[in-house]
Design a protein around this motif. Sequence first.
Motif, PDB file in Angstrom:
ATOM      1  N   GLY A  76       0.877  -1.141  -0.214  1.00  0.00           N
ATOM      2  CA  GLY A  76      -0.026   0.447  -0.499  1.00  0.00           C
ATOM      3  C   GLY A  76       0.523   1.107  -0.243  1.00  0.00           C
ATOM      4  N   LYS A  77      -0.034   2.572  -0.231  1.00  0.00           N
ATOM      5  CA  LYS A  77       1.113   3.540  -0.409  1.00  0.00           C
ATOM      6  C   LYS A  77       1.487   4.110   0.490  1.00  0.00           C
ATOM      7  N   ARG A  78       1.224   3.687   1.559  1.00  0.00           N
ATOM      8  CA  ARG A  78       1.755   4.108   3.702  1.00  0.00           C
ATOM      9  C   ARG A  78       2.479   3.082   3.542  1.00  0.00           C
ATOM     10  N   ALA A  79       2.358   1.836   3.131  1.00  0.00           N
ATOM     11  CA  ALA A  79       3.557   0.986   3.100  1.00  0.00           C
ATOM     12  C   ALA A  79       5.092   0.987   2.500  1.00  0.00           C
ATOM     13  N   LEU A  80       3.997   1.419   1.367  1.00  0.00           N
ATOM     14  CA  LEU A  80       6.005   2.107   1.012  1.00  0.00           C
ATOM     15  C   LEU A  80       6.517   3.704   1.729  1.00  0.00           C
ATOM     16  N   ALA A  81       5.890   4.286   1.482  1.00  0.00           N
ATOM     17  CA  ALA A  81       6.440   5.306   1.989  1.00  0.00           C
ATOM     18  C   ALA A  81       7.073   4.995   3.567  1.00  0.00           C
ATOM     19  N   ASP A  82       6.679   4.010   4.171  1.00  0.00           N
ATOM     20  CA  ASP A  82       7.337   3.869   5.643  1.00  0.00           C
ATOM     21  C   ASP A  82       8.644   2.547   5.045  1.00  0.00           C
ATOM     22  N   TYR A  83       8.453   2.024   4.360  1.00  0.00           N
ATOM     23  CA  TYR A  83       9.744   1.360   4.343  1.00  0.00           C
ATOM     24  C   TYR A  83      10.122   1.120   2.692  1.00  0.00           C
ATOM     25  N   ALA A  84       9.945   1.851   1.907  1.00  0.00           N
ATOM     26  CA  ALA A  84      10.598   1.460   1.138  1.00  0.00           C
ATOM     27  C   ALA A  84      11.890   1.894   1.107  1.00  0.00           C
ATOM     28  N   THR A  85      13.016   1.647   0.382  1.00  0.00           N
ATOM     29  CA  THR A  85      14.316   2.181   0.189  1.00  0.00           C
ATOM     30  C   THR A  85      15.089   2.509  -1.339  1.00  0.00           C
ATOM     31  N   GLU A  86      15.789   3.780  -1.276  1.00  0.00           N
ATOM     32  CA  GLU A  86      16.470   3.992  -2.258  1.00  0.00           C
ATOM     33  C   GLU A  86      16.620   2.527  -3.024  1.00  0.00           C
ATOM     34  N   GLY A  87      16.934   2.379  -4.563  1.00  0.00           N
ATOM     35  CA  GLY A  87      17.105   1.491  -4.621  1.00  0.00           C
ATOM     36  C   GLY A  87      16.247   0.296  -5.131  1.00  0.00           C
ATOM     37  N   GLN A  88      15.196   0.458  -4.148  1.00  0.00           N
ATOM     38  CA  GLN A  88      14.288  -1.026  -4.511  1.00  0.00           C
ATOM     39  C   GLN A  88      13.042  -0.414  -5.856  1.00  0.00           C
ATOM     40  N   LYS A  89      12.991  -1.069  -6.480  1.00  0.00           N
ATOM     41  CA  LYS A  89      11.303  -1.608  -7.322  1.00  0.00           C
ATOM     42  C   LYS A  89      10.241  -1.177  -6.970  1.00  0.00           C
TER      43      LYS A  89
END
Length: 208
Positions: free
Chosen positions: A35-48
Amino acid sequence: MEHNITVVGIGPGARDYILPIALKKINEAKVLVGGKRALADYATEGQKTAPITADIQAAITFIREESLREDVVVMVSGDPGYYSLLPALRNEFALSRLKVIPGISSMQLAFSRIGLPWQNADLMSLHGRLPDYASLAYEKGRLIGMLTDAEHNSQRIAMLLLDAGWPQNTQAYICERLSYPDEKILAVSLLQATARDAVRHCIMVVAG
């Protein structure tokens, strides 16, 4: 070559409640879906990354295409086994490719917060679903935990339960924003719940 798809439960919301193994899988992922909130919280640079939206098929298509090249990690709120994307993934991909990491569900946290055992509770979701009104019938000693939404909110559910024969003084717990700093848990009777402002997205526990 078809790669694995790991479905990770990220808990009820706050980072404190995610399991270490889940966080490890998320941090190691080259392809991350959530989800958008989960990606904002956990995604890091370099991940697709790709968001899970109302267009579930778009997320499935992304996962299918990316999993031909890399392992994919899919984040879902709460626990993957409780009203998540997991059933859709099971329908689309071989079970041998699916790996599941559990998480703490908001339902589990709600029962913990109010100190009630939940092994005998009837659990149901009214989130985006029409209720089976027969399933709301009153029985002395019955314990129900419910996921709510904008239409079937705390006020509406209290009215439905009263119509189904629950006593007006039945204890209800309205659990909102669980795990976050502004978490609120309101203990009221069903009658009082009908007179209060509706809480749209919450866990509602009713103890008969």
